[in-house]
Structures are given as C-alpha cells and as structure tokens.
Design an enzyme around this catalytic site. Sequence first.
Site, short mmCIF file in Angstrom:
data_model
loop_
_atom_site.label_atom_id
_atom_site.label_comp_id
_atom_site.label_asym_id
_atom_site.label_seq_id
_atom_site.Cartn_x
_atom_site.Cartn_y
_atom_site.Cartn_z
N LYS A 4 31.30 4.45 39.38
CA LYS A 4 31.82 3.21 38.79
C LYS A 4 32.96 3.57 37.86
O LYS A 4 32.89 4.57 37.14
CB LYS A 4 30.66 2.52 38.05
CG LYS A 4 30.99 1.28 37.27
CD LYS A 4 29.70 0.66 36.67
CE LYS A 4 30.01 -0.40 35.63
NZ LYS A 4 28.78 -0.95 34.99
N ASP A 47 22.98 1.58 35.28
CA ASP A 47 24.38 2.01 35.19
C ASP A 47 24.48 2.99 34.01
O ASP A 47 24.43 2.57 32.84
CB ASP A 47 25.31 0.81 34.97
CG ASP A 47 25.44 -0.07 36.22
OD1 ASP A 47 24.52 -0.08 37.06
OD2 ASP A 47 26.45 -0.78 36.33
N LYS A 51 31.76 1.07 42.58
CA LYS A 51 31.73 -0.16 41.79
C LYS A 51 32.94 -0.19 40.88
O LYS A 51 33.24 0.80 40.19
CB LYS A 51 30.44 -0.24 40.95
CG LYS A 51 30.38 -1.47 40.03
CD LYS A 51 29.03 -1.62 39.32
CE LYS A 51 29.07 -2.73 38.28
NZ LYS A 51 27.77 -2.91 37.56
#
Lengths: 235, 235
Positions: free
Chosen positions: A152, A90, A181
């Site tokens: 995300k 991430d 996400k």
Amino acid sequence: MESVAKMIDHSLLRPELTLDDVRAGCALAARYEVASVCVRPCDVTEAVALLHGTGVLVGTVAGFPHGSTTTAAKVAETALARAQGAAEIDMVLNIGRLRSGDVTTVESDIRAVVEAAGGATVKVILENAYLTDAEKIAGCEAAERAGAHYVKTSTGFAAGGATMADLALMRAAVSPKVKIKAAGGVRTLDILLAMADIGVTRFGATATAAILDDLAHRREHGRPQATATATDSGY
Amino acid sequence: MESVAKMIDHSLLRPELTLDDVRAGCALAARYEVASVCVRPCDVTEAVALLHGTGVLVGTVAGFPHGSTTTAAKVAETALARAQGAAEIDMVLNIGRLRSGDVTTVESDIRAVVEAAGGATVKVILENAYLTDAEKIAGCEAAERAGAHYVKTSTGFAAGGATMADLALMRAAVSPKVKIKAAGGVRTLDILLAMADIGVTRFGATATAAILDDLAHRREHGRPQATATATDSGY
C-alpha cells in the site's frame, strides 16, 4: 456499482473523529456496500458490532501512522484487533530501518505481523513520501517475502499520497499474487479508474460517497456529473 | 547553560530518521547535556546503550502520534519501553474520545499507562490543534486525576503546536504538582524563555543546538547573536 464499491476501504482513521463520526462512517460504508471500513484500533469493537451482517469487513491499522513502534507492539495490536473481530490489518513498515538499509529488520517486522494475523489479510504501508524508488522496491520485495497480501502506498498522513508512477513501480516490484492498494489522494472516480487500469485492486478513500455517487450518475446518464454535487463527508 | 539544557527533551521522533540520524541525535543530546532524548519506540534499546552514563535520560512515546490505539496497546508499549530502560513516557490521550465527551475513557486510558510506567515520568500529550478550550481543560484535569506528571501541548505532527495561550490555559487547569511541557514550534531561545516565564518547565525541541548555542552566545557577549548562525539539524 458493486465491483468498484468492493474495491474501496472507507477510511475512518483521522485522530479527531468522534464516536458519532465513526458510527456515521460505518453507516455510509454499509449503505454503499464497500469492501471494508478501515478504523482506528480503539474503534474495532464498535465497528464490528455495527457492521455485523452487512458484508462490509472491518479492518484496522498497526504501527500507524509512523511505523516506528516495536515489532512486539505491532504484533500485540494485530492479535488484539483479530480477537476483536478485525478481518484486515494495514500495518506500516519500519520506515527508518528501511531508509537505513536494514531490510532484514523490515522483513522480520512484517513477517511477525503476518503470523499474528493468522491468515487475515495484511496490507503493508510503505509511506512512499519518505522513500527513494530503490527503497520502495526493497520494501515491496520484503513485504512479499514476509507473506503480506498487499503493498500500500501511503497512510494519508504524510506529505504525499498515491501517485501513478509509484503504483506502476510497486506493481512491477511484486509478483501477481501480491495486490496493490492506493491511499492518500484517491478523491475522484477518474483517479480511481485510472489507478485500477494499471492493476490497483483496493483503494483507501474518504470521498467514498462522492466517488460512488459519480459512478451511479455516469451509469444512469452515460456521462460524468456536470458539477461535483456529491457530498464528501471528509472522513 | 545547564538549567535551560535540562529543560529540553531533544526530539528524535520523525518516522524517516535513519539509525545514523538517531545516533547523531543522541550524541548531540549528550554534548549539550539536555534532560532527555525522546526517541521512537524502536530506538529505545539503542539510545539507552548510547546514553548510558551521560546523565541524559531516554524517553519514548506511546500511542503516538494519533492517540487512537487501544489502552492495551499503550500499556504494552509502556511496559516494554520501561523494560528496555526508558525513563519517561510521552503518551497521546484518546483525542477522539475526548472530543466525544467520554472523559471517563480518556482518564482510564491515561491511568493504565501511569500504572504500567511504574513510577516513571508520564507526560500526557493533548494535541491541542484538534481541541476546543473546554476539551483542553477536560483533558488536563483527566490527566491530573489519572496521576500523570506532565501535560504536553502537541506531538509536533498535527497542524498546530504549542501556543502561549494554550500554555497559560493548561497551567491554570492543573494544580502546581502537574508540570507543563511545550512541544511543536519551540524553535528559538526567545520562544523557550517566554514560555518558561509562564511556568513551562520542559520543552520538546529539534532545534536544540541552535537554542543552546544562542544561549551560550548571549551569556558570553551579553546579547543575542546578530544572525542565526547556529545549526539546526532539523530533527
């Protein structure tokens, strides 16, 4: 419960977590059979060892949480994490450059991480709290062009987290092959289900036990728990 | 004014700063002749070019703000920043390992950065907001053993910043050859002077203009400004 559990990345990113906290968090992730733990870079080796054979992936972060490290540093973090067994990365995009209109730099920064990840899943954190809607869209588009697998919403460390409006905007900004996400504020099953309804497929959460205990209770009793008795470890 | 100005590291670390914000911050730092700017890693090259010949140093950060990256990543960040012309490195120690009682890892992490810095000034950020007094002392002692030049209270991104009590504790925890930097909440000249009085020699500040304008006013008029008319750019 599996389908919901396998949408959760159990987040273990707070800087003050002790090794015991990390170990307890990994045990919880294994018990609930979530998709992954998202651990700090310094904990990847430990988490990979603890979760071997459980089916729970180990993910970590790069350029976290500010996104303002160099591309070289993000690449080095990604390569090391992969070598240590991390399956998902991430990364935080360069927020300041995005806000400066320098989408070219933002995109090349992401592309370099995608390449260093060598096929592993890369999620690009926009940190929406700092961005206008136009910047959020530009960040999503740059992430898709750079080959990222997810966009995300948030790190969980800025003033704001995932919102329904932002998730809808992000879902519309990328093609169906890029997933979404949500992170930051995904604290209850109802929030998670509402977000899943608009196309979110992965959730960063610390309240994993509370969310999944609530789900189990609803399935057994046909209704939500009267009071929130499920424990939230808080990390 | 120079002696106070030369105690200030003008902080330009917020993740949302644009390139124009960074350029304006460097111009302000040059105008007030502060000790240094403390910029994000992605801005080192730009800041070095802008401040060449001004006498204002360029510093940057490593493992910032969580301290939970690997030692290898902190070393890579430090080496690159030095190669790009950064003269000072503010690193965050591994907060989680310190809280786990693993002082050996904390110390070796710092030592590796000191070595990568190749003689450049290294300031070790403890992030006191997460630590007990015993942990703050252990962190200070580890930093001194590892060869760091400063211990520093805070990143400015946790719930708490520099306090008088912590600064006194840190001053007592290290020998006179290790200096103290206060950061997080150093917003007025009075706070700065009170901290200098107990032995703090460097300050991370965003309110640099307000602090130094107030100092100039006091020197001219023999008293503080009646109202705070000095502008604080906020970064």
